[in-house]
Write a protein that holds these residues in place. Structure first.
Motif, PDB file in Angstrom:
ATOM      1  N   TRP A   1      22.243  -6.686   9.994  1.00 30.56           N
ATOM      2  CA  TRP A   1      22.939  -7.125  11.501  1.00 30.56           C
ATOM      3  C   TRP A   1      21.793  -6.354  12.273  1.00 30.56           C
ATOM      4  CZ3 TRP A   1      26.745 -10.360  11.628  1.00 30.56           C
ATOM      5  CH2 TRP A   1      27.682 -10.319  10.636  1.00 30.56           C
ATOM      6  N   TYR A   2      21.765  -7.377  13.254  1.00 33.58           N
ATOM      7  CA  TYR A   2      21.124  -6.926  14.781  1.00 33.58           C
ATOM      8  C   TYR A   2      19.431  -6.586  14.345  1.00 33.58           C
ATOM      9  CZ  TYR A   2      25.761  -6.247  16.058  1.00 33.58           C
ATOM     10  OH  TYR A   2      27.069  -6.550  16.245  1.00 33.58           O
ATOM     11  N   THR A   3      19.033  -7.070  12.919  1.00 32.45           N
ATOM     12  CA  THR A   3      17.502  -7.126  12.914  1.00 32.45           C
ATOM     13  C   THR A   3      17.138  -8.420  12.023  1.00 32.45           C
ATOM     14  OG1 THR A   3      15.748  -5.548  11.940  1.00 32.45           O
ATOM     15  CG2 THR A   3      17.596  -5.566  10.761  1.00 32.45           C
ATOM     16  N   PHE A   4      15.967  -8.234  11.528  1.00 32.22           N
ATOM     17  CA  PHE A   4      15.378  -9.546  10.891  1.00 32.22           C
ATOM     18  C   PHE A   4      15.744  -9.405   9.579  1.00 32.22           C
ATOM     19  CE2 PHE A   4      12.202  -6.403  10.986  1.00 32.22           C
ATOM     20  CZ  PHE A   4      12.014  -6.261   9.634  1.00 32.22           C
ATOM     21  N   ALA A   5      15.739 -10.564   8.793  1.00 30.55           N
ATOM     22  CA  ALA A   5      15.913 -10.683   7.369  1.00 30.55           C
ATOM     23  C   ALA A   5      15.072 -10.043   6.222  1.00 30.55           C
ATOM     24  CB  ALA A   5      16.426 -12.293   7.021  1.00 30.55           C
ATOM     25  N   PRO A   6      15.649  -9.536   5.281  1.00 30.09           N
ATOM     26  CA  PRO A   6      14.768  -8.906   4.360  1.00 30.09           C
ATOM     27  C   PRO A   6      13.487  -9.636   4.043  1.00 30.09           C
ATOM     28  CG  PRO A   6      16.930  -8.236   3.922  1.00 30.09           C
ATOM     29  CD  PRO A   6      17.057  -9.224   4.991  1.00 30.09           C
ATOM     30  N   PRO A   7      13.513 -10.795   3.756  1.00 34.56           N
ATOM     31  CA  PRO A   7      12.414 -11.709   3.230  1.00 34.56           C
ATOM     32  C   PRO A   7      11.542 -11.751   4.376  1.00 34.56           C
ATOM     33  CG  PRO A   7      14.523 -13.069   2.931  1.00 34.56           C
ATOM     34  CD  PRO A   7      14.946 -12.099   3.592  1.00 34.56           C
ATOM     35  N   ILE A   8      11.693 -11.492   5.505  1.00 34.87           N
ATOM     36  CA  ILE A   8      10.704 -11.399   6.604  1.00 34.87           C
ATOM     37  C   ILE A   8       9.849 -10.132   6.484  1.00 34.87           C
ATOM     38  CG2 ILE A   8      10.188 -11.048   9.117  1.00 34.87           C
ATOM     39  CD1 ILE A   8      11.231 -13.840   8.067  1.00 34.87           C
ATOM     40  N   ARG A   9      10.564  -8.940   5.855  1.00 38.24           N
ATOM     41  CA  ARG A   9       9.747  -7.829   5.712  1.00 38.24           C
ATOM     42  C   ARG A   9       8.967  -8.238   4.468  1.00 38.24           C
ATOM     43  NH1 ARG A   9      10.145  -2.673   6.907  1.00 38.24           N
ATOM     44  NH2 ARG A   9      12.153  -2.821   7.816  1.00 38.24           N
ATOM     45  N   SER A  10       9.479  -8.627   3.475  1.00 33.30           N
ATOM     46  CA  SER A  10       8.615  -8.830   2.092  1.00 33.30           C
ATOM     47  C   SER A  10       7.429  -9.880   2.705  1.00 33.30           C
ATOM     48  CB  SER A  10       9.356  -9.951   1.328  1.00 33.30           C
ATOM     49  OG  SER A  10      10.492  -9.078   0.739  1.00 33.30           O
ATOM     50  N   PHE A  11       7.560 -10.686   3.714  1.00 33.71           N
ATOM     51  CA  PHE A  11       6.377 -11.664   3.821  1.00 33.71           C
ATOM     52  C   PHE A  11       5.627 -10.767   4.778  1.00 33.71           C
ATOM     53  CE2 PHE A  11       4.069 -13.954   7.323  1.00 33.71           C
ATOM     54  CZ  PHE A  11       3.657 -15.211   6.238  1.00 33.71           C
ATOM     55  N   ILE A  12       5.907 -10.046   5.595  1.00 34.67           N
ATOM     56  CA  ILE A  12       4.677  -9.194   6.326  1.00 34.67           C
ATOM     57  C   ILE A  12       4.166  -8.172   5.252  1.00 34.67           C
ATOM     58  CG2 ILE A  12       4.682  -7.284   8.000  1.00 34.67           C
ATOM     59  CD1 ILE A  12       6.841  -8.934   9.620  1.00 34.67           C
ATOM     60  N   GLU A  13       4.929  -7.507   4.389  1.00 37.95           N
ATOM     61  CA  GLU A  13       4.290  -6.562   3.818  1.00 37.95           C
ATOM     62  C   GLU A  13       3.407  -7.156   2.581  1.00 37.95           C
ATOM     63  OE1 GLU A  13       7.648  -4.502   2.068  1.00 37.95           O
ATOM     64  OE2 GLU A  13       7.689  -3.306   3.945  1.00 37.95           O
ATOM     65  N   ASN A  14       3.359  -8.547   2.222  1.00 40.90           N
ATOM     66  CA  ASN A  14       2.532  -9.118   1.018  1.00 40.90           C
ATOM     67  C   ASN A  14       1.677  -9.827   1.813  1.00 40.90           C
ATOM     68  OD1 ASN A  14       3.756  -8.094  -1.153  1.00 40.90           O
ATOM     69  ND2 ASN A  14       5.748  -9.513  -0.463  1.00 40.90           N
ATOM     70  N   PHE A  36      13.261  -7.468  17.540  1.00 42.54           N
ATOM     71  CA  PHE A  36      11.637  -7.504  17.980  1.00 42.54           C
ATOM     72  C   PHE A  36      11.268  -6.135  17.987  1.00 42.54           C
ATOM     73  CE2 PHE A  36      13.135 -11.264  20.639  1.00 42.54           C
ATOM     74  CZ  PHE A  36      12.909 -12.210  19.783  1.00 42.54           C
ATOM     75  N   ASP A  37      12.123  -5.040  18.337  1.00 45.15           N
ATOM     76  CA  ASP A  37      11.385  -3.645  18.156  1.00 45.15           C
ATOM     77  C   ASP A  37      11.020  -3.210  16.648  1.00 45.15           C
ATOM     78  OD1 ASP A  37      11.625  -3.053  20.927  1.00 45.15           O
ATOM     79  OD2 ASP A  37      13.561  -2.051  20.540  1.00 45.15           O
ATOM     80  N   ASP A  38      11.830  -3.522  15.675  1.00 42.42           N
ATOM     81  CA  ASP A  38      11.959  -3.620  14.241  1.00 42.42           C
ATOM     82  C   ASP A  38      10.514  -4.222  13.783  1.00 42.42           C
ATOM     83  OD1 ASP A  38      13.968  -1.908  14.331  1.00 42.42           O
ATOM     84  OD2 ASP A  38      15.101  -3.321  13.480  1.00 42.42           O
ATOM     85  N   LEU A  39      10.543  -5.438  14.227  1.00 40.47           N
ATOM     86  CA  LEU A  39       9.124  -6.196  13.868  1.00 40.47           C
ATOM     87  C   LEU A  39       7.992  -5.948  14.473  1.00 40.47           C
ATOM     88  CD1 LEU A  39      10.617  -9.965  14.245  1.00 40.47           C
ATOM     89  CD2 LEU A  39       9.671  -8.883  12.407  1.00 40.47           C
ATOM     90  N   LYS A  40       8.088  -5.446  15.709  1.00 43.26           N
ATOM     91  CA  LYS A  40       6.803  -4.630  16.335  1.00 43.26           C
ATOM     92  C   LYS A  40       6.544  -3.624  15.468  1.00 43.26           C
ATOM     93  CE  LYS A  40       7.690  -5.938  20.914  1.00 43.26           C
ATOM     94  NZ  LYS A  40       8.336  -5.825  22.507  1.00 43.26           N
TER      95      LYS A  40
END
Length: 75
Positions: A1-14, A36-40
């Motif tokens: 909730w109120y942030t990006f989905a976990p697959p986005i984190r995996s994509f960024i990390e990989n 956006f803050d979390d993504l930044k």
């Protein structure tokens, strides 16, 4: 909730996005939260050009949403 989905984190990390130009967007039917803050935070040295929130209410005019997305893509 109120942030990006976990697959986005995996994509960024990989994927090496260091020094890449990035345009962030989100879609929601309520609140964007800290997306956006979390993504930044996790994008680090990436160059964030801009960000856009697409709020899509349950009863919306899809033509208006389509137009808004197309205008943003052409920036």
């Amino acid at each position: 909730w109120y942030t990006f989905a976990p697959p986005i984190r995996s994509f960024i990390e990989n994927n090496n996005l260091k020094n890449k130009n990035i345009r962030l967007f989100s879609t929601n039917r309520g609140a964007n939260g800290k997306t956006f803050d979390d993504l930044k935070d996790i994008l680090g040295d990436s160059k964030i050009l801009d960000f856009k929130e697409f709020f899509i209410p349950k009863k919306c005019q899809w033509e208006q949403v389509d137009s808004e997305v197309r205008k943003w893509i052409k920036l």
